[in-house]
Write a protein that holds these residues in place. Structure first.
Motif, PDB file in Angstrom:
ATOM      1  N   LEU B 109      37.514  32.599  38.190  1.00  0.00           N
ATOM      2  CA  LEU B 109      37.953  33.553  37.174  1.00  0.00           C
ATOM      3  C   LEU B 109      38.437  32.745  35.976  1.00  0.00           C
ATOM      4  CD1 LEU B 109      40.035  35.709  39.650  1.00  0.00           C
ATOM      5  CD2 LEU B 109      37.771  36.231  38.813  1.00  0.00           C
ATOM      6  N   VAL B 111      39.913  32.365  32.405  1.00  0.00           N
ATOM      7  CA  VAL B 111      40.708  33.039  31.381  1.00  0.00           C
ATOM      8  C   VAL B 111      40.373  32.434  30.029  1.00  0.00           C
ATOM      9  CG1 VAL B 111      43.038  33.558  30.609  1.00  0.00           C
ATOM     10  CG2 VAL B 111      42.538  33.457  33.043  1.00  0.00           C
ATOM     11  N   LEU B 184      46.531  36.427  38.558  1.00  0.00           N
ATOM     12  CA  LEU B 184      45.909  37.161  37.457  1.00  0.00           C
ATOM     13  C   LEU B 184      45.843  38.637  37.817  1.00  0.00           C
ATOM     14  CD1 LEU B 184      42.950  34.763  36.671  1.00  0.00           C
ATOM     15  CD2 LEU B 184      45.132  34.917  35.490  1.00  0.00           C
ATOM     16  N   LEU B 185      45.925  39.483  36.781  1.00  0.00           N
ATOM     17  CA  LEU B 185      45.916  40.918  37.021  1.00  0.00           C
ATOM     18  C   LEU B 185      44.574  41.514  36.607  1.00  0.00           C
ATOM     19  CD1 LEU B 185      49.494  41.750  35.784  1.00  0.00           C
ATOM     20  CD2 LEU B 185      48.731  41.498  38.137  1.00  0.00           C
ATOM     21  N   PHE B 198      43.924  40.046  41.809  1.00  0.00           N
ATOM     22  CA  PHE B 198      42.579  39.903  42.347  1.00  0.00           C
ATOM     23  C   PHE B 198      42.559  39.707  43.859  1.00  0.00           C
ATOM     24  CE2 PHE B 198      41.647  39.363  37.932  1.00  0.00           C
ATOM     25  CZ  PHE B 198      40.353  39.827  37.794  1.00  0.00           C
TER      26      PHE B 198
END
Lengths: 72, 367
Positions: B109, B111, B184-185, B198
């Motif tokens: 993931l 960012v 992380l959202l 996640f």
């Protein structure tokens, strides 16, 4: 016989017919200068040019979203 | 083995094979041009006419099968498997490469990534990093499963290279283990609901009894992932899951694993004097030595047959008829190189367990 004339000069027409947002408070899109890397807000109609150094190549910023990749 | 005319052959006792047939059965011959007698004689009644039983009995296998460990280090093992068929040795090799599970990064993931390396390439490189985590403590993550503390390991990487400084080399030690799961959202379509992360860990992985003693991390801390120029940065999260090498090589628990048959080097005639010196020089693996036999006479001896790579240098050109190069058909020198998740000897026992499971599945299918 050419029955379908090319609508070459009818280009500006759709621009007029589109509902132009009168709201000038539209959030400017922030671009990054290709030369000095400064962040430049650009509104519709603005010149595509860096205000600091005059460089004419601007880059879009990366999305604020998280991007998921497969590690393969 | 000397050539004997068929009419002059000695009588042999019932139940035994004549010497040259026995050699063909138990050895692969390496001639100067190509190997011969390479195929296994599998049929149990192949030598029934001379009263020799060629069948394979479980009790005989149990009695004769041997494993001898020759070399064992942190990540490597070399051992001999004696009295086994090539098909089984190869089954173990294939299972080790493709079917023994490990943990590897599967989801990345990202960012932010302002480095010159594209996100896809960076993710691919992260996937190949060996992770020091016992895969036996984890479950496979199926398609409909939610990632939890039993099937996912989460790592975080946040690196930034200072402006007006030197370039920064990002190494695998920058990946930090998050025992509490993803930080992380997820973006939710409905802003009123509470955003979810996640992963949904119910407890910290560090509190699990099997893991608490040995924290999870990268096997090697000095693997170069990428380089950052001044002002560039990377921020990402990497989720590792359990998988097998047949899906992707990043899950293979071995760098590689291989076997070779034991080489057998025999001097058919005594090689003396100058010829012996020449023979020793000819062999690139130093298989032969010169021995003093007294009276200023020298003789060649085979001292390190195991080192022989069967390059056939010694049987090319003059002196070819003096040497027999063979391989022992049921003696395998097996080497396992672990990538580090499990020690090499544990990997092999895991492979044996997997083959056992497969056999049980076949038996239950048939019965």
């Amino acid at each position: 016989m050419d029955s379908q004339p090319e609508p070459k000069d009818s280009q500006p027409k759709p621009k007029d017919s589109q509902p132009e947002p009168k709201d000038s408070q539209l959030e400017p899109v922030i671009y990054i200068c290709g030369d000095c890397r400064k962040e430049i807000p650009v509104k519709p109609g603005d010149a595509v040019q860096c205000r600091e150094c005059g460089y004419r190549i601007l880059y879009k910023k990366r999305t604020s979203r998280i991007i998921q990749y497969e590690a393969r | 083995m000397s050539e004997t005319a068929s009419l002059n052959m000695q009588d042999i006792p019932q139940g035994q094979l004549p010497e040259h047939i026995e050699l063909q059965r138990a050895r692969v011959f390496c001639k100067a041009d190509a190997p011969v007698h390479t195929e296994d004689v599998e049929y149990s009644g192949a030598y029934a006419a001379v009263g020799f039983d060629n069948s394979l009995q479980v009790d005989d296998f149990r009695r004769d099968f041997r494993v001898e460990i020759k070399n064992l280090s942190m990540d490597d093992i070399e051992f001999d498997m004696i009295g086994i068929d090539a098909s089984l040795a190869n089954a173990f090799r294939r299972i080790l490469i493709a079917e023994v599970p490990t943990m590897a990064i599967e989801k990345v993931l990202i960012v932010n990534n302002t480095s010159v390396m594209a996100d896809e390439i960076l993710s691919h490189r992260l996937g190949l990093l060996p992770i020091e985590a016992d895969p036996r403590l984890f479950d496979f993550l199926s398609e409909n499963d939610t990632p939890n503390e039993r099937n996912t390991i989460v790592f975080k990487m946040e690196v930034h290279c200072k402006k007006r400084g030197p370039r920064l080399t990002v190494k695998s030690d920058q990946l930090k283990w998050l025992p509490n799961g993803s930080e992380l959202l997820m973006e939710s379509p409905n802003p009123s609901t509470k955003p979810r992360s996640f992963t949904s860990f119910s407890c910290s992985q560090a509190s699990l009894p099997q893991i608490s003693g040995r924290p999870i991390g990268m096997k090697h801390l000095d693997i170069i992932i990428t380089q950052l120029g001044p002002g560039q940065s990377i921020e990402l999260e990497a989720h590792a899951v359990k998988g097998t090498g047949k899906v992707h090589a990043k899950w293979s628990p071995v760098g590689t694993t291989w076997y070779r048959m034991l080489p057998e080097v025999k001097l058919l005639k005594e090689v003396r004097g100058n010829d012996a010196e020449k023979l020793v020089k000819k062999c690139p693996r130093k298989v032969f030595d010169v021995e003093d036999v007294g009276h200023a006479m020298k003789k060649a001896v085979v001292s390190r047959p195991r080192d022989c790579t069967l390059c056939r240098e010694c049987i090319s050109g003059a002196g070819e008829e003096n040497i027999a190069l063979r391989r022992v058909r049921d003696h395998f020198i097996f080497t396992v190189e672990s990538t580090g998740a499990l020690p090499a000897e544990v990997l092999f026992t895991e492979a044996v367990k997997i083959l056992e499971e497969k056999c049980e599945r076949v038996i239950s299918e048939l019965s």
